[in-house]
Scaffold this active site. Structure first.
Site, short mmCIF file in Angstrom:
data_model
loop_
_atom_site.label_atom_id
_atom_site.label_comp_id
_atom_site.label_asym_id
_atom_site.label_seq_id
_atom_site.Cartn_x
_atom_site.Cartn_y
_atom_site.Cartn_z
N LYS A 194 0.73 -0.87 -0.24
CA LYS A 194 0.04 0.35 0.27
C LYS A 194 0.76 1.16 -0.06
O LYS A 194 1.46 1.43 1.10
CB LYS A 194 -0.75 0.05 0.78
N SER A 248 4.66 7.83 10.70
CA SER A 248 4.01 8.45 12.32
C SER A 248 4.08 7.60 13.15
O SER A 248 3.59 6.08 12.85
CB SER A 248 2.87 9.35 12.19
N GLU A 269 9.00 1.57 11.66
CA GLU A 269 10.34 2.12 11.19
C GLU A 269 9.49 3.45 11.37
O GLU A 269 8.32 4.31 9.97
CB GLU A 269 10.75 2.57 10.38
N CYS A 303 12.68 10.72 8.36
CA CYS A 303 12.84 10.43 9.34
C CYS A 303 13.68 10.72 10.16
O CYS A 303 14.31 10.53 11.64
CB CYS A 303 12.60 8.98 9.44
N GLU A 400 9.33 15.84 16.22
CA GLU A 400 9.32 15.61 14.79
C GLU A 400 9.01 17.49 14.21
O GLU A 400 7.44 17.07 13.97
CB GLU A 400 9.52 14.53 14.50
#
Length: 498
Positions: A194, A248, A269, A303, A400
């Site tokens: 996906k 996220s 991750e 990231c 973040e």
């Protein structure tokens, strides 16, 4: 790429593909979503419509799981490992042959400079396919001596999960899709991929290439759509035994909760707030531009971006000025233009999020040295931003941002290595860290104290051979390397009476 950056027909071909009627890939066939719903995808540099994509749902997941299960039982599990190796290598060759087209398509969909897409993302995808191809023939168990009375032959084998769900983010669409597909296929799994709703085009093109190089129908299925719809259905389906997700932290936590109901294995991750520590003896001619590229590359939408710089007081002024000068000279614009060095953010929502963090930093007392504002109204452009006079407890330091915003702080001689490690570790994340020093002893001692999945000392990048993943809230498990392939297998013990 050529001196013309890329040929006009390459762009025309990519734009034509984007406008083509797209389907989802299930069992080797391109089809509409069962619901017939679609959604639109836009170029973040121009806000213009690129194409219309099918919006898959739970019904499509059901069909994809059935197709993948049949492919695994009837074809894929019966092929010798060398055939999986050959197919992965052929896919790597196909990606290389279409590298310029894929890079332009990635830039149209994601916004990053096309040279960055070509040199970093596409190259990494090719190398990952070739690296993982080698593992297809090397996933072995071991013989194990046991102490039961009698005579026994005991051994272990590694067996793949039959069907796995691979959910990838929008910041590096093709690179992340291949980073999950390649090890899963090498291990012997059938996959349901996906792509992110905002960036589906290169995944769909890769789907075409997998058919052209000869992957059996049903081994690779591609479902486009929203995370809350088709993504959630993939996580919930009992026929999918393994999920690999990049995105996220909030969504990662939801996946953990959902996966618990069917006891799925999960690799996550997630986010990062990576520290860059620049010691007084660092080679600043290398450290400064590297630190700047580490946060402004892909407009900070990485990231592992080095969004916190800690510089020794003796070099702090030079580091701050050097990163600010780098930011000021960066050419921000449409990623298809040869002069562009930093493209747009992915969406209006992301642009607003980044601007809100900068405003919050100002409110908390931080000083914006350069940037801090949106660029223009043509696309979702943000000026590269350098922030000083920050404190550890500020949200702009702790959370973040996922944009081109870096906080620069100083440390002094009173900060021992343990103190520096505490600074670097003082967030809920633990994905990466960077250290610049000529002192080999300090480098090793500090790296040992840093709580991050990847430590880079005096440069270096990420390689398919190196395991990648985070500590703390940056994720579960590892991707890439041997661990990344083995993550798609389970160990079985066998004991035989002789």
């Amino acid at each position: 790429m050529s001196e013309r950056y890329f040929d006009a027909d390459v762009r025309d071909g990519a734009e034509t593909f984007a406008r083509t009627k797209h389907g989802i890939l299930i069992g080797g066939e391109w089809r509409d979503a069962v619901s017939a719903r679609v959604f639109e995808t836009y170029n973040p540099a121009t806000k213009s419509l690129l194409g219309v994509i099918p919006e898959a749902g739970a019904e499509d997941v059901e069909l994809a799981v059935d197709a993948a299960s049949r492919a695994f039982n009837e074809i894929w599990s019966k092929l010798p490992p060398s055939e999986r190796q050959r197919l992965l290598w052929r896919l790597g060759d196909a990606v290389e042959a279409h590298a310029d087209e894929l890079a332009v398509l990635e830039t149209l969909d994601n916004g990053k400079p096309v040279r960055e897409a070509r040199v970093i993302d596409i190259r990494n995808a090719i190398e990952t396919l070739r690296y993982c191809a080698g593992w297809a023939t090397k996933l072995t168990g071991e013989t194990v001596p046991v102490s039961f009375p009698g005579e026994w032959h005991s051994f272990t084998v590694r067996q793949p999960f039959p069907v796995v769900g691979l959910i990838v983010p929008w910041n590096a669409p093709i690179m992340m899709a291949i980073a999950k597909l390649a090890p899963a296929l090498a291990a012997g799994c059938c996959a349901i991929l996906k792509p992110a709703e905002l960036t589906s085009l290169t995944a769909l093109r890769i789907g075409q290439l997998t058919q052209e190089v000869g992957f059996p129908p049903g081994v690779i299925n591609i479902l486009t759509g929203a995370g809350r719809g088709v993504g959630q259905a993939i996580v919930d389906h009992p026929g999918i035994e393994k999920i690999s997700f990049t995105g996220s932290g909030a969504v990662g936590q939801q996946i953990i909760s959902s996966a618990a109901r069917t006891m799925k294995k999960v690799t996550l991750e997630l986010g990062g707030k990576s520290a860059v520590v620049i010691m007084q003896d660092a080679d600043l001619d290398k450290a400064i531009p590297s630190a700047a590229r580490g946060i402004f590359g892909n407009a900070g939408q990485i990231c592992n971006a080095g969004s916190r710089i800690y510089a020794h007081r003796s070099v702090y002024d030079r580091v701050l000025q050097g990163v600010a000068d780098f930011a000021e000279k960066l050419v921000v614009g449409n990623g298809l233009l040869p002069s562009t060095q930093m493209g747009p953010l992915i969406s209006q929502a992301q642009l607003e999020r980044v601007c809100q963090y900068v405003a919050l930093g100002r409110t908390d007392g931080a000083s914006v040295v350069i940037g801090g504002n949106a660029e223009d109204e043509t696309g979702y452009f943000m000026r590269p931003t350098v922030v000083a006079q920050t404190r550890q407890n500020m949200r702009i330091v702790q959370e973040e941002i996922f944009g081109p915003v870096v906080c620069v702080q100083r440390f002094d001689d009173n900060n021992a290595l343990d103190d520096l490690a505490m600074l670097a570790n003082a967030t809920e994340y633990g994905l990466g860290a960077v250290l610049w020093t000529r002192d080999l002893s300090s480098a090793h001692r500090l790296a040992n104290r840093m709580r991050a999945g990847t430590i880079r000392i005096n440069g270096g990048g990420l390689d398919p051979a190196l395991p990648f993943g985070g500590m703390k809230k940056s994720g579960w498990g590892r991707e890439s390397g041997r661990e990344g392939v083995e993550a798609f297998t389970e160990t079985k013990s066998v004991i035989v009476a002789l």
